[in-house]
Design a protein around this motif. Structure first.
Motif, mmCIF file in Angstrom:
data_model
loop_
_atom_site.group_PDB
_atom_site.id
_atom_site.type_symbol
_atom_site.label_atom_id
_atom_site.label_comp_id
_atom_site.label_asym_id
_atom_site.label_seq_id
_atom_site.Cartn_x
_atom_site.Cartn_y
_atom_site.Cartn_z
ATOM 1 N N ALA A 102 0.632 -1.539 0.082
ATOM 2 C CA ALA A 102 -0.117 -0.010 0.361
ATOM 3 C C ALA A 102 0.773 1.310 -0.420
ATOM 4 O O ALA A 102 0.330 2.236 -0.387
ATOM 5 N N LYS A 103 1.762 0.834 0.528
ATOM 6 C CA LYS A 103 2.554 2.411 0.627
ATOM 7 C C LYS A 103 3.528 2.458 -0.550
ATOM 8 O O LYS A 103 3.214 3.667 -0.975
ATOM 9 N N LEU A 104 4.355 1.634 -1.492
ATOM 10 C CA LEU A 104 4.486 1.967 -2.701
ATOM 11 C C LEU A 104 3.404 1.974 -3.654
ATOM 12 O O LEU A 104 3.936 2.965 -4.658
ATOM 13 N N ALA A 105 1.900 2.023 -3.408
ATOM 14 C CA ALA A 105 1.245 1.751 -4.559
ATOM 15 C C ALA A 105 1.326 3.375 -4.001
ATOM 16 O O ALA A 105 0.846 4.178 -5.064
ATOM 17 N N GLY A 106 0.731 4.205 -2.901
ATOM 18 C CA GLY A 106 0.162 5.235 -2.346
ATOM 19 C C GLY A 106 1.073 6.373 -2.869
ATOM 20 O O GLY A 106 0.886 7.634 -3.510
ATOM 21 N N ALA A 107 2.933 5.883 -3.059
ATOM 22 C CA ALA A 107 3.854 7.242 -3.094
ATOM 23 C C ALA A 107 3.897 7.448 -4.524
ATOM 24 O O ALA A 107 4.706 8.594 -4.824
ATOM 25 N N SER A 108 3.388 6.320 -5.114
ATOM 26 C CA SER A 108 2.784 7.296 -6.956
ATOM 27 C C SER A 108 1.551 7.211 -7.340
ATOM 28 O O SER A 108 1.562 7.790 -8.353
ATOM 29 N N GLY A 109 0.660 8.299 -6.468
ATOM 30 C CA GLY A 109 -0.883 7.579 -6.150
ATOM 31 C C GLY A 109 -0.684 9.193 -6.710
ATOM 32 O O GLY A 109 -0.194 10.556 -6.191
ATOM 33 N N THR A 110 -1.961 10.425 -6.358
ATOM 34 C CA THR A 110 -1.964 11.708 -6.252
ATOM 35 C C THR A 110 -3.901 11.549 -5.784
ATOM 36 O O THR A 110 -4.480 11.049 -6.365
ATOM 37 N N PRO A 111 -3.539 12.041 -3.858
ATOM 38 C CA PRO A 111 -2.258 12.288 -3.670
ATOM 39 C C PRO A 111 -1.858 11.218 -3.137
ATOM 40 O O PRO A 111 -2.532 9.816 -3.020
ATOM 41 N N LYS A 112 -0.816 11.127 -2.716
ATOM 42 C CA LYS A 112 0.232 10.249 -2.046
ATOM 43 C C LYS A 112 0.010 10.208 -0.665
ATOM 44 O O LYS A 112 -0.877 10.249 0.061
ATOM 45 N N THR A 113 -0.081 8.392 -0.513
ATOM 46 C CA THR A 113 -0.608 7.693 0.245
ATOM 47 C C THR A 113 0.173 7.111 1.147
ATOM 48 O O THR A 113 1.438 6.650 0.214
ATOM 49 N N GLY A 114 0.008 6.345 2.284
ATOM 50 C CA GLY A 114 0.759 5.603 2.850
ATOM 51 C C GLY A 114 2.142 5.508 3.404
ATOM 52 O O GLY A 114 2.998 4.779 3.587
ATOM 53 N N ALA A 115 2.660 7.403 3.696
ATOM 54 C CA ALA A 115 3.852 7.630 3.908
ATOM 55 C C ALA A 115 4.734 7.006 5.652
ATOM 56 O O ALA A 115 4.957 7.268 5.692
ATOM 57 N N LEU A 116 2.739 6.321 5.812
ATOM 58 C CA LEU A 116 3.292 6.549 7.164
ATOM 59 C C LEU A 116 3.076 4.797 7.501
ATOM 60 O O LEU A 116 3.338 4.665 8.893
ATOM 61 N N ASN A 117 3.619 3.794 7.064
ATOM 62 C CA ASN A 117 2.680 1.944 6.979
ATOM 63 C C ASN A 117 4.322 1.662 7.491
ATOM 64 O O ASN A 117 3.970 -0.072 7.207
ATOM 65 N N LYS A 118 5.557 2.546 7.430
ATOM 66 C CA LYS A 118 6.643 1.972 8.373
ATOM 67 C C LYS A 118 7.095 2.094 10.336
ATOM 68 O O LYS A 118 7.882 1.339 10.440
ATOM 69 N N ARG A 119 6.156 3.106 10.119
ATOM 70 C CA ARG A 119 6.051 3.643 11.421
ATOM 71 C C ARG A 119 5.773 2.333 12.284
ATOM 72 O O ARG A 119 4.462 1.568 12.279
ATOM 73 N N LEU A 120 6.550 2.167 13.394
ATOM 74 C CA LEU A 120 5.694 1.259 14.492
ATOM 75 C C LEU A 120 4.471 1.391 14.978
ATOM 76 O O LEU A 120 3.253 0.947 15.107
ATOM 77 N N SER A 121 3.669 2.265 15.504
ATOM 78 C CA SER A 121 2.702 3.254 15.302
ATOM 79 C C SER A 121 1.217 2.923 14.890
ATOM 80 O O SER A 121 0.317 1.975 14.533
ATOM 81 N N HIS A 122 1.439 2.975 13.456
ATOM 82 C CA HIS A 122 1.129 2.104 12.058
ATOM 83 C C HIS A 122 1.432 0.739 12.250
ATOM 84 O O HIS A 122 0.048 0.205 12.324
ATOM 85 N N LEU A 123 1.815 0.051 12.415
ATOM 86 C CA LEU A 123 2.099 -1.489 12.470
ATOM 87 C C LEU A 123 1.921 -2.235 13.282
ATOM 88 O O LEU A 123 1.418 -3.410 13.562
ATOM 89 N N ARG A 124 1.353 -1.030 14.661
ATOM 90 C CA ARG A 124 1.116 -2.090 15.851
ATOM 91 C C ARG A 124 0.456 -3.024 16.219
ATOM 92 O O ARG A 124 0.276 -4.147 16.845
ATOM 93 N N PRO A 125 -0.773 -2.123 15.314
ATOM 94 C CA PRO A 125 -1.997 -2.736 15.944
ATOM 95 C C PRO A 125 -1.933 -5.168 15.136
ATOM 96 O O PRO A 125 -2.251 -5.792 15.068
#
Length: 265
Positions: free
Chosen positions: A132-155
């Motif tokens: 999702a991060k890779l796909a969002g990086a090329s989208g408009t608007p860009k999404t998934g920028a936080l997907n490597k963060r512990l706070s995002h992956l914790r669940p």
């Protein structure tokens, strides 16, 4: 990084716990675990890739696992896809090492799933976040920028005890058995379902944890562990392999393991 875990387990090496190292000392963050019940002819194979939380250059709540999008070279695919696509019967997991300051941070204290010094996650779940991060990086608007963060992956995280100290009704066993570990991991997989994106690799993970109670052997991996020391060198291995031996028998099916481990070369 896997030396942290194998070093801790080495203290318990003996007839029921064997650690085999490859010739190459630098094996990166990969580690294989085999849970083997000899009498039942049952195996559960787990492949682990370790990642460390990045240094404290930002607030703890914003820290991430920066190496999750690692590529060995421009010609190779992303490492997370290689782990996710590990062939059967391996169950691929991530092992995340977290700093003590993070585990005690008010932003994470008391949350469920909890953040501990070492957390596990299913590779398929983390891979979905990275795709999702890779796909969002090329989208408009860009999404998934936080997907490597512990706070995002914790669940997606769960504790190491689910793998090494699962609840068991077999009091005679001193090491985790394939059945107790697979049941424990299935429970974590189902419990984390609300945080899981719908994608095809998840079903495959659950299937591997739900196979009938019969011998499952990975291609190229011998079923027989040879007699020898509890800590050894195996020239055929690419990664360290920790074997938990339950259901020991009094015949040739069970290898003779010396209690005194040899020194790693």
């Amino acid at each position: 990084m896997t030396d942290i875990l194998t070093g801790a387990l080495a203290a318990f090496a003996g007839p029921e716990l064997v650690i085999s190292y490859p010739i190459e000392k630098d094996t990166g963050g990969d580690l294989d675990l085999r849970f083997w019940n000899v009498s039942e002819g049952r195996d559960l194979w787990v492949r682990i890739q370790a990642k460390r939380l990045n240094a404290a250059v930002v607030q703890n709540k914003n820290r991430s696992y920066s190496e999750l999008l690692h590529r060995p070279s421009p010609k190779h695919d992303y490492q997370f896809r290689t782990l996710r696509d590990t062939p059967p019967p391996w169950v691929p997991l991530y092992l995340f090492y977290n700093h003590a300051s993070v585990t005690m941070d008010p932003n994470f204290r008391g949350l469920v799933p909890s953040v501990s010094g070492a957390n596990l996650a299913f590779a398929s779940d983390i891979a979905a976040e990275l795709e999702a991060k890779l796909a969002g990086a090329s989208g408009t608007p860009k999404t998934g920028a936080l997907n490597k963060r512990l706070s995002h992956l914790r669940p997606h995280l769960f504790c190491l005890e689910a793998l090494l100290c699962p609840r068991s009704t077999v009091r005679s066993e001193t090491v985790p058995t394939p059945d107790t570990v697979s049941a424990s991991l299935r429970e974590r997989y189902v419990r984390s379902a609300p945080a899981r994106p719908r994608e095809r690799y998840g079903d495959e993970t659950f299937r591997r944890l739900s196979e009938p109670h019969e011998l499952m052997t990975a291609d190229g991996i011998g079923r027989t562990l040879q007699d020898g020391p509890a800590v050894r060198i195996d020239r055929q291995l690419d990664y360290p392999l920790v074997t938990f031996i339950s259901g020991r028998t009094g015949d040739s099916r069970t290898p003779v393991i010396s209690d005194v481990p040899s020194q790693r070369g």
